[in-house]
Design an enzyme around this catalytic site. Structure first.
Site, PDB file in Angstrom:
ATOM      1  N   CYS A  75       0.779  -1.586  -0.385  1.00  0.00           N
ATOM      2  CA  CYS A  75      -0.146   0.217  -0.022  1.00  0.00           C
ATOM      3  C   CYS A  75       0.296   1.056  -0.423  1.00  0.00           C
ATOM      4  O   CYS A  75       1.466   1.827   1.139  1.00  0.00           O
ATOM      5  CB  CYS A  75      -0.786  -0.199   1.300  1.00  0.00           C
ATOM      6  N   CYS A 104      -0.460   4.077   2.033  1.00  0.00           N
ATOM      7  CA  CYS A 104      -0.694   4.017   4.036  1.00  0.00           C
ATOM      8  C   CYS A 104       1.098   4.261   3.852  1.00  0.00           C
ATOM      9  O   CYS A 104       1.165   4.747   4.973  1.00  0.00           O
ATOM     10  CB  CYS A 104      -0.825   2.823   3.661  1.00  0.00           C
ATOM     11  N   ASP A 105       2.032   3.407   3.667  1.00  0.00           N
ATOM     12  CA  ASP A 105       3.339   3.804   4.107  1.00  0.00           C
ATOM     13  C   ASP A 105       4.256   4.082   3.115  1.00  0.00           C
ATOM     14  O   ASP A 105       5.383   4.645   3.750  1.00  0.00           O
ATOM     15  CB  ASP A 105       3.680   1.993   3.791  1.00  0.00           C
TER      16      ASP A 105
END
Length: 325
Positions: free
Chosen positions: A142, A145-146
């Site tokens: 992701c 997300c990261d």
């Protein structure tokens, strides 16, 4: 000995969508049952830092966030079952006139009048042992997300479709260099996206290449590189990176429903416009099981709230009572 239990509402899945639905329906005194599934806590349990969920100024660890959601759901009376549904009878024909019927791996059977499906989607992985070992330590599925954690670093994206190109382009906002690794010599992504990708000076490509091993140590800084193999020449090389993003797609966890629910060509559940309602009355879908676009914890939680509101109204209309949420 296997048991059979009836409840007005059952929630399948224990990610942000499932737990949010449980919190809302619990507050409405529906006393929901939540069946956790194969991966209690969902994909966030394999995520380290969660820096973009509102309310946590310093960020929070993925497993801790899910523990807090679970505790909040329990606080409002949710009964949480550690089991996995292996058979779901949803249609009138399958139910033979009875309530929705769910059979679990343990043999226990749960029946209900309304069902919220929040079983999520599972990222496709390469299947490498090193990938498992370094999951959450530089290996991610992701980018949104990261990606923030790789500001100024060199990273790699594995894949050749729309998802891989989108993630690679997004990661150029943070990384100093993004290498797209693809097993062929051309991409499957839309042409306009490919043009954007190739025009970006931060993007490099490793054509006809597969990842043989992800290098690094979880106890020593995580990912340090990948060993690539050229499938045409057989030659190998080490690409030094600090992050590897696997972008070869997701599989929605919908197999147990068969053809009882409407799905798109990729298997995601189809819901009505501005709603979480499926094609069957009393059955709702929330989170990544019906969302192949955003796939974020906060959007999953939002649809979990929507499903709770709709399920609560459905149950009270069915009983002739007024909704209480």
């Amino acid at each position: 000995m296997a048991t059979e239990t009836h409840n007005s509402l059952i929630i399948l899945g224990s990610g942000p969508a499932g737990y949010t639905a449980a919190i809302y329906t619990g507050r409405a005194n529906l006393n929901p049952i939540l069946i956790q599934g194969m991966q209690p806590g969902g994909q966030l349990t394999v995520t380290t830092e969660v820096d973009n969920f509102p309310g946590f100024e310093e960020g929070i660890q993925g497993p801790e966030l899910m523990q807090k959601m679970e505790a909040q759901a329990r606080r409002f009376g949710t009964q949480i079952i550690s089991d996995l549904v292996v058979q779901a009878d949803l249609t009138a024909e399958r139910r033979q006139g009875g309530p929705i019927r769910l059979t679990c791996d343990s043999g226990d059977v749960y029946t209900c009048d309304a069902l919220i499906i929040a079983t999520g989607a599972s990222a496709r992985w390469l299947g490498l042992e090193s990938e498992k070992k370094l999951g959450g330590y530089g290996v991610s599925a992701c980018a949104t997300c990261d990606g923030f954690f790789y500001r100024g670093q060199e990273i790699a994206v594995v894949g050749g479709g729309d998802t891989a190109v989108e993630e690679a382009l997004f990661l150029t906002n943070f990384a100093s260099k993004v290498t797209l690794i693809h097993r062929r010599d051309s991409l499957r992504a839309e042409k306009v996206m490919q043009e954007r990708l190739f025009a970006n000076p931060k993007v490099h490509t490793a054509w006809n290449s597969v990842v043989e091993e992800i290098l690094g140590d979880p106890k020593a800084g995580g990912v340090s590189g990948v060993r690539l193999k050229n499938i045409k020449t057989g030659e190998t090389e080490i690409l030094k990176v600090t992050g590897v993003f696997i972008a070869i797609g997701h599989n929605p966890n919908t197999a147990i429903f068969g053809d009882q629910l409407d799905k798109d060509e990729q298997g995601y559940l189809i819901t009505k416009a501005n709603s979480t309602a499926t094609n069957l009355p009393g059955v709702y879908a929330a989170g990544d099981v019906q969302d192949k676009t955003f796939r974020q914890a906060i959007t999953a939680a939002g649809t979990g709230c929507m499903a709770a509101l709709e399920a609560e109204r459905y149950l009270h209309e069915k009983s002739g009572e007024a909704a209480r949420i």
